[in-house]
Design a protein around this motif. Sequence first.
Motif, PDB file in Angstrom:
ATOM      1  N   GLN A 125       0.896  -1.218  -0.018  1.00  0.00           N
ATOM      2  CA  GLN A 125       0.092  -0.120   0.050  1.00  0.00           C
ATOM      3  C   GLN A 125       0.831   1.218  -0.060  1.00  0.00           C
ATOM      4  OE1 GLN A 125      -0.375  -2.509   2.138  1.00  0.00           O
ATOM      5  NE2 GLN A 125      -2.483  -3.429   2.244  1.00  0.00           N
ATOM      6  N   GLN A 185      -2.020   8.381  -2.756  1.00  0.00           N
ATOM      7  CA  GLN A 185      -2.392   7.173  -3.022  1.00  0.00           C
ATOM      8  C   GLN A 185      -2.993   6.840  -4.541  1.00  0.00           C
ATOM      9  OE1 GLN A 185      -5.288   4.949  -0.542  1.00  0.00           O
ATOM     10  NE2 GLN A 185      -3.764   3.576  -0.372  1.00  0.00           N
ATOM     11  N   LYS A 211      -6.869   2.153  -3.347  1.00  0.00           N
ATOM     12  CA  LYS A 211      -6.850   1.174  -2.276  1.00  0.00           C
ATOM     13  C   LYS A 211      -6.678  -0.228  -2.753  1.00  0.00           C
ATOM     14  CE  LYS A 211      -9.265   4.541   0.545  1.00  0.00           C
ATOM     15  NZ  LYS A 211      -8.948   5.739  -0.505  1.00  0.00           N
ATOM     16  N   LEU A 260      -2.109  -3.261   7.547  1.00  0.00           N
ATOM     17  CA  LEU A 260      -1.648  -2.024   6.847  1.00  0.00           C
ATOM     18  C   LEU A 260      -0.287  -1.561   7.451  1.00  0.00           C
ATOM     19  CD1 LEU A 260      -4.908   0.034   6.936  1.00  0.00           C
ATOM     20  CD2 LEU A 260      -4.042  -0.844   4.992  1.00  0.00           C
ATOM     21  N   GLU A 263      -7.560   4.563   4.110  1.00  0.00           N
ATOM     22  CA  GLU A 263      -7.615   2.936   4.019  1.00  0.00           C
ATOM     23  C   GLU A 263      -8.430   2.285   5.005  1.00  0.00           C
ATOM     24  OE1 GLU A 263      -6.280  -0.259   1.324  1.00  0.00           O
ATOM     25  OE2 GLU A 263      -5.466   1.727   0.860  1.00  0.00           O
TER      26      GLU A 263
END
Length: 364
Positions: free
Chosen positions: A72, A112, A115, A136, A172
């Motif tokens: 991520q 980002q 997701k 995460l 997220e």
Amino acid sequence: MPQIYHSDVIGSLLRPRYLTQARDKFASGELSAAEFKRIEDRAVDQAIAMQEGVGLDVITDGELRRFSFLDQIISELDGVIEREGAGVHFHNITNPGFDWHSPFTVTGKISQKRKLTVEEYAYSRARATKPVKVTLPSPLVLYSMWSPELSTPAYKDAYELFADAAAIVRAEAQALADLGCTYIQIDSPDYGTLVDPVNRELRENLGMPTERTLTEGADILNTVGDVPGVTFALHLCKGNYLSQWIGEGGYDLTAEALFNRLTNFDLYTLEYEDARSGSFEPLAKLPDDKGVILGLVSSKSTTLESPEELTARVHEAARYVGLERLGLSTQCGFSSVLIGANLTNEDVEERKLELVAEVAHQIW
């Protein structure tokens, strides 16, 4: 009191060979996205069935849809270039180890692209009968992507970068909560390895004073857990790649800051599989409304721990934290990246997790 699953799982599982082969074929264009996703689904189905079959109280999807636990942060950001970042050294008992460097460096304001964990959770939730945990990465892992020369045009210092990363991770987490996720673990090798003098010096040389990391850095990390209805755990990881580790040292340096400044965190999943992690004494600093998952079972070694020894160590830790505020797990995941720990086969992984469940159910 937070929700504590007494037999817990840290996150990643060994990738089946057929999944690794399929990933390679997808990357080379031999498999379509639809074909690859069906193979991923098969692997996740098997991971869920295995974890539920051995009796764990909570399960993950094994991070099988990721290349690494950092996906991520590393693979889905704008504002970075492919340039080798800061290095960390992995140690092993039998060889000199090796240096790992982030493949990316921050050069602009980060954002980002997409997701990743929404798909992971939605799929697993529909198939699992046990609660599903999602992992995460900590926003402070971006220290390895910080360059005092290349990053400063976008950020005055690394802590401004960490704040932007924290906003991304929190968004997220909120998206997961909106889907019904109630248990999120933040993987934090940044704090887990801070206890090691070599790693502290590395960050000091990058312009990240340890005292500032334990104060302002912790406050930035705390914003990630500001999502109502979710139990947040912090995994203080000391590194696990091919059964090698990054940091050695107990929790004396970080306990005060992380146990008390992280008001939005409920649980701490701590590595305690060997002497490298120090004693249980720092657990005495844990506030009464928080819990600890003891990582007593090694995900690096094929040796199967003794149930009697595990039980004794849990009760030893309970001298500092009440027994009901404790749980049991492996010390780390089995495959933080695509190449997992040096285990002979997936049967060892399954037996380790079965041991976690057996001992936990006997104690609690």
